[in-house]
Motif scaffolding. Structure first.
Motif, PDB file in Angstrom:
ATOM      1  N   LEU A 179       0.656  -1.129  -0.093  1.00 36.00           N
ATOM      2  CA  LEU A 179       0.165  -0.222  -0.042  1.00 36.00           C
ATOM      3  C   LEU A 179       0.856   1.274  -0.035  1.00 36.00           C
ATOM      4  N   ILE A 180       0.605   2.225  -0.976  1.00 39.87           N
ATOM      5  CA  ILE A 180       1.376   3.542  -1.012  1.00 39.87           C
ATOM      6  C   ILE A 180       0.246   4.683  -0.658  1.00 39.87           C
ATOM      7  N   SER A 181       0.423   5.307   0.326  1.00 41.95           N
ATOM      8  CA  SER A 181      -0.352   6.401   0.771  1.00 41.95           C
ATOM      9  C   SER A 181       0.118   7.801   0.721  1.00 41.95           C
ATOM     10  N   ALA A 228       6.684   6.942  -9.052  1.00 39.45           N
ATOM     11  CA  ALA A 228       7.011   6.526  -7.601  1.00 39.45           C
ATOM     12  C   ALA A 228       6.223   5.137  -7.457  1.00 39.45           C
ATOM     13  N   VAL A 229       5.298   4.990  -8.073  1.00 41.55           N
ATOM     14  CA  VAL A 229       4.650   3.571  -7.618  1.00 41.55           C
ATOM     15  C   VAL A 229       5.578   2.516  -8.584  1.00 41.55           C
ATOM     16  N   LYS A 230       5.953   2.726  -9.752  1.00 40.85           N
ATOM     17  CA  LYS A 230       6.755   1.905 -10.495  1.00 40.85           C
ATOM     18  C   LYS A 230       8.165   1.677  -9.749  1.00 40.85           C
ATOM     19  N   ALA A 231       8.755   2.668  -9.272  1.00 47.24           N
ATOM     20  CA  ALA A 231      10.003   2.632  -8.407  1.00 47.24           C
ATOM     21  C   ALA A 231       9.954   1.928  -7.365  1.00 47.24           C
ATOM     22  N   LEU A 232       8.816   2.208  -6.418  1.00 51.90           N
ATOM     23  CA  LEU A 232       8.652   1.151  -5.188  1.00 51.90           C
ATOM     24  C   LEU A 232       8.412   0.101  -5.566  1.00 51.90           C
ATOM     25  N   VAL A 266      -1.707  -1.149  -3.901  1.00 51.75           N
ATOM     26  CA  VAL A 266      -2.671  -0.446  -3.763  1.00 51.75           C
ATOM     27  C   VAL A 266      -2.350   1.208  -3.648  1.00 51.75           C
ATOM     28  N   ALA A 267      -2.776   2.088  -4.236  1.00 53.54           N
ATOM     29  CA  ALA A 267      -2.346   3.336  -4.109  1.00 53.54           C
ATOM     30  C   ALA A 267      -3.710   4.338  -3.545  1.00 53.54           C
ATOM     31  N   ILE A 268      -3.198   5.165  -2.468  1.00 58.33           N
ATOM     32  CA  ILE A 268      -4.616   5.904  -2.062  1.00 58.33           C
ATOM     33  C   ILE A 268      -4.096   7.292  -1.809  1.00 58.33           C
ATOM     34  N   GLY A 269      -5.099   8.333  -2.033  1.00 60.63           N
ATOM     35  CA  GLY A 269      -4.777   9.883  -1.990  1.00 60.63           C
ATOM     36  C   GLY A 269      -6.135  10.739  -1.917  1.00 60.63           C
ATOM     37  N   ASP A 270      -5.827  12.086  -2.140  1.00 58.38           N
ATOM     38  CA  ASP A 270      -7.004  12.750  -1.946  1.00 58.38           C
ATOM     39  C   ASP A 270      -6.888  14.141  -2.972  1.00 58.38           C
ATOM     40  N   MET A 302      -0.633   8.160  -9.443  1.00 59.45           N
ATOM     41  CA  MET A 302      -0.191   7.232  -8.725  1.00 59.45           C
ATOM     42  C   MET A 302      -1.530   6.056  -8.510  1.00 59.45           C
ATOM     43  N   LEU A 303      -2.808   6.779  -8.458  1.00 60.05           N
ATOM     44  CA  LEU A 303      -3.774   5.802  -8.617  1.00 60.05           C
ATOM     45  C   LEU A 303      -4.003   4.767  -9.802  1.00 60.05           C
ATOM     46  N   ALA A 304      -3.597   5.806 -10.998  1.00 64.12           N
ATOM     47  CA  ALA A 304      -3.554   5.099 -12.322  1.00 64.12           C
ATOM     48  C   ALA A 304      -2.396   3.905 -12.327  1.00 64.12           C
ATOM     49  N   ALA A 305      -1.377   4.136 -11.646  1.00 63.31           N
ATOM     50  CA  ALA A 305      -0.287   3.066 -11.797  1.00 63.31           C
ATOM     51  C   ALA A 305      -0.365   1.950 -11.047  1.00 63.31           C
ATOM     52  N   ALA A 306      -1.004   2.202 -10.056  1.00 65.85           N
ATOM     53  CA  ALA A 306      -1.295   0.803  -9.110  1.00 65.85           C
ATOM     54  C   ALA A 306      -2.250  -0.034  -9.607  1.00 65.85           C
ATOM     55  N   GLY A 307      -2.239  -1.227  -9.205  1.00 63.22           N
ATOM     56  CA  GLY A 307      -3.309  -2.286  -9.354  1.00 63.22           C
ATOM     57  C   GLY A 307      -4.633  -1.732  -8.866  1.00 63.22           C
ATOM     58  N   LEU A 308      -4.899  -1.049  -7.882  1.00 64.52           N
ATOM     59  CA  LEU A 308      -6.019  -0.435  -7.045  1.00 64.52           C
ATOM     60  C   LEU A 308      -5.819   1.070  -6.728  1.00 64.52           C
ATOM     61  N   GLY A 309      -6.453   1.965  -7.162  1.00 65.06           N
ATOM     62  CA  GLY A 309      -6.473   3.257  -6.949  1.00 65.06           C
ATOM     63  C   GLY A 309      -7.583   3.651  -6.183  1.00 65.06           C
TER      64      GLY A 309
END
Length: 268
Positions: free
Chosen positions: A6-8, A198-202, A214-218, A225-232
């Motif tokens: 999870l990337i927050s 960042a999602v790809k690097a992590l 999973v990426a989560i933000g506001d 970030m939401l687009a790059a992750a498996g679940l945004g």
């Protein structure tokens, strides 16, 4: 599928409105990490600010700062990835900002640089817990130091930022990634460098696929970030524009532990 990482985002997501990490977030992240899950912070803040703000957080993890332009290993205290806005481009952005009546900021190490102290620069320094340095003519400072800044930020009133985003996209859209990282703050990063990078690097550092994250933000700068992750996932308190492109929206806000809710729903 239970996701492995999870990337927050930080402000408005992991952190509550009153500047704390809700216990629900702490508990859920702790349980997830104890089971072998991966957790990282991805913020528009500078690295030094993120480190200070997480001092009381019980888990030392990876931090992707400057909207993905730098990845910091907070366990081994070293930079794993770094890029920045080169000198000539930074000069153009700063010049544009000044012509639009916006306050420009550049960065190096644990310091932020601006031309003169203002109410906003003092507020920004205090909020981010960083050292703010007033250097007079910022363009001369950048040129004399051949500064490569992880990002360039322009600050102003919401209507100025809205207009500034339109104009700057026309002027610098082929050279920069441009995003409103917080209301009144416009960030410029090198082309190709955003929270999606960042999602790809992590994921590469962890040895997993981006589809397992999973990426989560506001905020709008969280969209890549939401687009790059498996679940945004967008926060309940997030921008409506972000909610429209997210795969899911939390039932809880940042004040109620929306990150913890997401971990328990999709990762545990």
């Amino acid at each position: 599928m239970k996701y492995k990482a999870l990337i927050s985002d930080f402000d408005g997501t992991l952190f509550s409105s009153d500047g704390r990490i809700p216990q629900e977030n702490v508990d859920a992240i702790g349980e997830f990490v104890s089971r072998g899950g991966k957790f990282a912070l991805c913020s528009g803040r500078m690295t030094a600010s993120a480190i200070v703000m997480l001092e009381k957080f019980p888990f030392n993890q990876l931090i992707a700062a400057y909207n993905g332009c730098e990845v910091w290993d907070n366990v081994n205290k070293k930079t794993l990835f770094s890029t920045g806005v080169k000198t000539e481009l930074a000069l153009k952005i700063v010049g544009f900002g000044k012509s639009e009546g916006l306050l420009p900021f550049v960065y190096r190490g644990n310091e932020a640089f601006t031309e003169t102290r203002t109410e906003f620069s003092d507020f920004y320094a205090e909020t981010c817990k960083i050292k703010m340095v007033a250097v007079g003519d910022l363009s001369s400072f950048i040129k004399n130091d051949s500064l490569v800044s992880p990002k360039v930020m322009l600050a102003g009133l919401p209507n100025q930022i809205s207009e500034g985003l339109k104009k700057s996209t026309e002027l610098f859209g082929t050279e920069c990634e441009i995003a409103e990282s917080y209301r009144g703050m416009l960030d410029f990063m090198p082309k190709g460098c955003d929270k999606g990078l960042a999602v790809k690097a992590l994921a590469k550092i962890w040895g997993i696929g981006t589809e397992e994250c999973v990426a989560i933000g506001d905020e709008l700068n969280d969209a890549p970030m939401l687009a790059a992750a498996g679940l945004g996932v967008a926060m309940k308190n997030g921008r409506e524009e972000l909610k429209k492109i997210a795969d899911a929206v939390t039932d809880k806000s940042n004040d109620e532990g929306g990150v913890g809710e997401t971990i328990r729903r999709y990762c545990l």
